[in-house]
Design an enzyme around this catalytic site. Structure first.
Site, PDB file in Angstrom:
ATOM      1  N   CYS A  98       0.984  -0.900   0.151  1.00 25.22           N
ATOM      2  CA  CYS A  98       0.180   0.229  -0.294  1.00 25.22           C
ATOM      3  C   CYS A  98       1.046   1.822  -0.393  1.00 25.22           C
ATOM      4  O   CYS A  98       1.474   1.344   1.050  1.00 25.22           O
ATOM      5  CB  CYS A  98      -1.121   0.095   1.063  1.00 25.22           C
ATOM      6  SG  CYS A  98      -2.147   0.984   0.922  1.00 25.22           S
ATOM      7  N   CYS A 100      -3.822  -0.047   9.024  1.00 22.74           N
ATOM      8  CA  CYS A 100      -3.631  -1.086   8.865  1.00 22.74           C
ATOM      9  C   CYS A 100      -2.592  -1.677   9.623  1.00 22.74           C
ATOM     10  O   CYS A 100      -1.059  -1.666   8.586  1.00 22.74           O
ATOM     11  CB  CYS A 100      -3.398  -1.750   7.135  1.00 22.74           C
ATOM     12  SG  CYS A 100      -4.899  -2.101   6.152  1.00 22.74           S
ATOM     13  N   CYS A 146      -7.126   3.619  -2.645  1.00 24.32           N
ATOM     14  CA  CYS A 146      -6.877   1.787  -0.928  1.00 24.32           C
ATOM     15  C   CYS A 146      -7.094   1.233  -1.285  1.00 24.32           C
ATOM     16  O   CYS A 146      -8.428   0.025  -2.206  1.00 24.32           O
ATOM     17  CB  CYS A 146      -8.259   2.712  -0.476  1.00 24.32           C
ATOM     18  SG  CYS A 146      -7.504   1.449   1.568  1.00 24.32           S
ATOM     19  N   GLN A 202     -21.666  -6.995   7.956  1.00 24.20           N
ATOM     20  CA  GLN A 202     -19.731  -8.136   8.619  1.00 24.20           C
ATOM     21  C   GLN A 202     -19.445  -7.053   7.008  1.00 24.20           C
ATOM     22  O   GLN A 202     -19.841  -7.278   6.211  1.00 24.20           O
ATOM     23  CB  GLN A 202     -19.648  -9.474   8.203  1.00 24.20           C
ATOM     24  CG  GLN A 202     -19.999  -9.652  10.110  1.00 24.20           C
ATOM     25  CD  GLN A 202     -19.502  -9.962  11.256  1.00 24.20           C
ATOM     26  OE1 GLN A 202     -18.595  -9.203  11.138  1.00 24.20           O
ATOM     27  NE2 GLN A 202     -19.859 -10.436  11.709  1.00 24.20           N
ATOM     28  N   GLU A 237     -33.756  -8.327  19.295  1.00 28.60           N
ATOM     29  CA  GLU A 237     -32.884  -8.032  18.277  1.00 28.60           C
ATOM     30  C   GLU A 237     -33.162  -6.349  18.738  1.00 28.60           C
ATOM     31  O   GLU A 237     -34.339  -5.844  18.766  1.00 28.60           O
ATOM     32  CB  GLU A 237     -32.736  -7.723  17.100  1.00 28.60           C
ATOM     33  CG  GLU A 237     -31.965  -6.701  16.241  1.00 28.60           C
ATOM     34  CD  GLU A 237     -30.690  -6.785  16.611  1.00 28.60           C
ATOM     35  OE1 GLU A 237     -30.676  -5.018  17.235  1.00 28.60           O
ATOM     36  OE2 GLU A 237     -29.754  -7.064  16.382  1.00 28.60           O
ATOM     37  N   ASN A 239     -24.192 -13.207  18.980  1.00 28.84           N
ATOM     38  CA  ASN A 239     -23.336 -12.775  18.140  1.00 28.84           C
ATOM     39  C   ASN A 239     -23.148 -11.114  19.072  1.00 28.84           C
ATOM     40  O   ASN A 239     -23.891 -10.299  18.520  1.00 28.84           O
ATOM     41  CB  ASN A 239     -24.130 -12.540  16.650  1.00 28.84           C
ATOM     42  CG  ASN A 239     -23.354 -11.967  16.166  1.00 28.84           C
ATOM     43  OD1 ASN A 239     -21.106 -11.482  16.454  1.00 28.84           O
ATOM     44  ND2 ASN A 239     -23.188 -11.096  14.663  1.00 28.84           N
ATOM     45  N   CYS A 251     -16.236 -10.493  18.771  1.00 27.44           N
ATOM     46  CA  CYS A 251     -15.256  -9.803  17.516  1.00 27.44           C
ATOM     47  C   CYS A 251     -13.777  -9.737  18.482  1.00 27.44           C
ATOM     48  O   CYS A 251     -13.015  -8.589  18.304  1.00 27.44           O
ATOM     49  CB  CYS A 251     -15.778  -8.725  17.101  1.00 27.44           C
ATOM     50  SG  CYS A 251     -17.009  -7.473  17.753  1.00 27.44           S
TER      51      CYS A 251
END
Length: 380
Positions: A3, A14, A88, A212, A262, A312, A339
């Site tokens: 990059c 990153c 990018c 996601q 939810e 989740n 996550c």
């Protein structure tokens, strides 16, 4: 992945850029296994799931900066000035192709980018989502609604330039804070939902919906959950923090009841619409029900009726309250997608009656230390 922005020091988002991808995966696997070693001493780790190491992001959250007529799309530097990142390499090609068109549209309307140091301007962010069918959702995040009439009037010109636009909206975020979006969403198109085809399920994303960022790896995540659920053959599945219904809809089959919980009403409405479409295609599928409630605090009778529960949660995890209720329930099996392996380990420690049987790393975020881990628990 190489990059130029990273090499020039313009963007360091990153953090693993330059590390061979195999080494990135091995490092994440080792870190996640170490974090779960105490609470899951006998777990079987399945091979890590990886997708492309570049051109994988289906969503872009771009800071709009620069000056009127010459905007930048990307991030801000330490001084609050725009750094343009249109080239990018993380974004799906169909998404990346829209950046110069959108920048030109903003410049042609003379929309004033928000100047963070001066606290002046209108347009703060562009939030874009790209579907597997090459459709696009565009959200303009504005400080006020002053520019909405101009955007609305010019919208046919933007649609002509980007014919695959499905949904366009304006989000109002009036505060001078590091908050991406506000509470007010104003649709500018007749369509309100972006269809996201994942495996054999079509999920409906509304402007505020979570999905996601990596479609290919998300598809693998849902397939793994479906496989684990089918192996246990539960009569009822409860999907907590169900969002637009990804896990719930992937596990719906004939003879099985599926319930989703939810907190976001728009997501629940989308899940219900997707369930109706799934039932139209597969009339023999079992009952599906989606309810608006806070999964962490939900105290309905559902857990007593559930054979298997999928969770989740956000990064904070399910917390001691829900972990305690699962521990005290009659639920036989739990699938936990996380996550944040730290909060996952804490929650597993609060459920000692469950044993972690299998675990798998899903690399949603190549070039970074972020991770997604899913584990399968059985009551012992």
């Amino acid at each position: 992945m190489q990059c130029d922005y990273f090499d020039r020091g313009q963007c360091r988002s990153c953090t693993l850029m330059g590390m061979p991808y195999a080494a990135q995966l091995a490092s994440k696997q080792e870190r996640c296994a170490a974090a779960l070693a105490e609470v899951a001493p006998s777990v079987t780790w399945l091979p890590a799931v990886a997708g492309p190491e570049s051109a994988f992001r289906n969503k872009a959250k771009l800071v709009v900066a620069g000056r009127t007529g010459a905007v930048t799309l990307g991030i801000l530097d330490d001084a609050g000035q725009g750094v343009d990142l249109r080239e990018c390499g993380l974004y799906e090609p169909g998404l990346a192709r829209t950046f110069p068109v959108l920048a030109g549209f903003i410049d042609s309307l003379r929309l004033e980018p928000y100047d963070v140091p001066a606290r002046r301007g209108q347009l703060k962010y562009l939030i874009l989502t790209h579907s597997p069918d090459d459709e696009l959702m565009i959200r303009f995040v504005l400080r006020t609604g002053h520019e909405i009439p101009r955007i609305r009037k010019a919208l046919p010109r933007l649609v002509a330039a980007l014919p695959r636009i499905a949904v366009v909206s304006v989000n109002l975020q009036p505060e001078h804070k590091a908050i991406l979006e506000g509470d007010t969403e104003i649709l500018l198109t007749d369509r309100s939902t972006l269809p996201m085809r994942v495996n054999d399920v079509v999920l409906g994303l509304r402007p505020n919906s979570f999905f996601q960022t990596n479609t290919a790896v998300a598809a693998a995540l849902y397939r793994q959950a479906r496989e684990w659920v089918d192996d246990r053959s539960p009569g009822s599945v409860w999907d907590l923090y169900c969002g637009v219904g990804g896990f719930a809809l992937h596990t719906a089959v004939s003879g099985r009841e599926v319930v989703g919980i939810e907190v976001a009403p728009d997501a629940v409405e989308s899940a219900r619409a997707s369930a109706s479409e799934l039932r139209r295609q597969h009339p023999d599928v079992g009952p599906m029900r989606f309810t608006t409630a806070d999964a962490t605090a939900h105290r309905g009778a559902g857990l007593a009726a559930a054979d298997l529960v999928i969770v989740n949660p956000p990064r904070r995890g399910i917390g001691p309250d829900l972990a305690g209720r699962l521990e005290e329930s009659a639920v036989r099996d739990v699938i936990y997608s996380s996550c944040n392996v730290g909060s996952l380990a804490r929650d597993l420690a609060a459920m000692p009656s469950f044993s972690v049987q299998e675990a798998r790393l899903f690399d949603m975020f190549p070039q970074t230390n972020h991770h997604e881990v899913m584990v399968r628990l059985e009551r012992t």
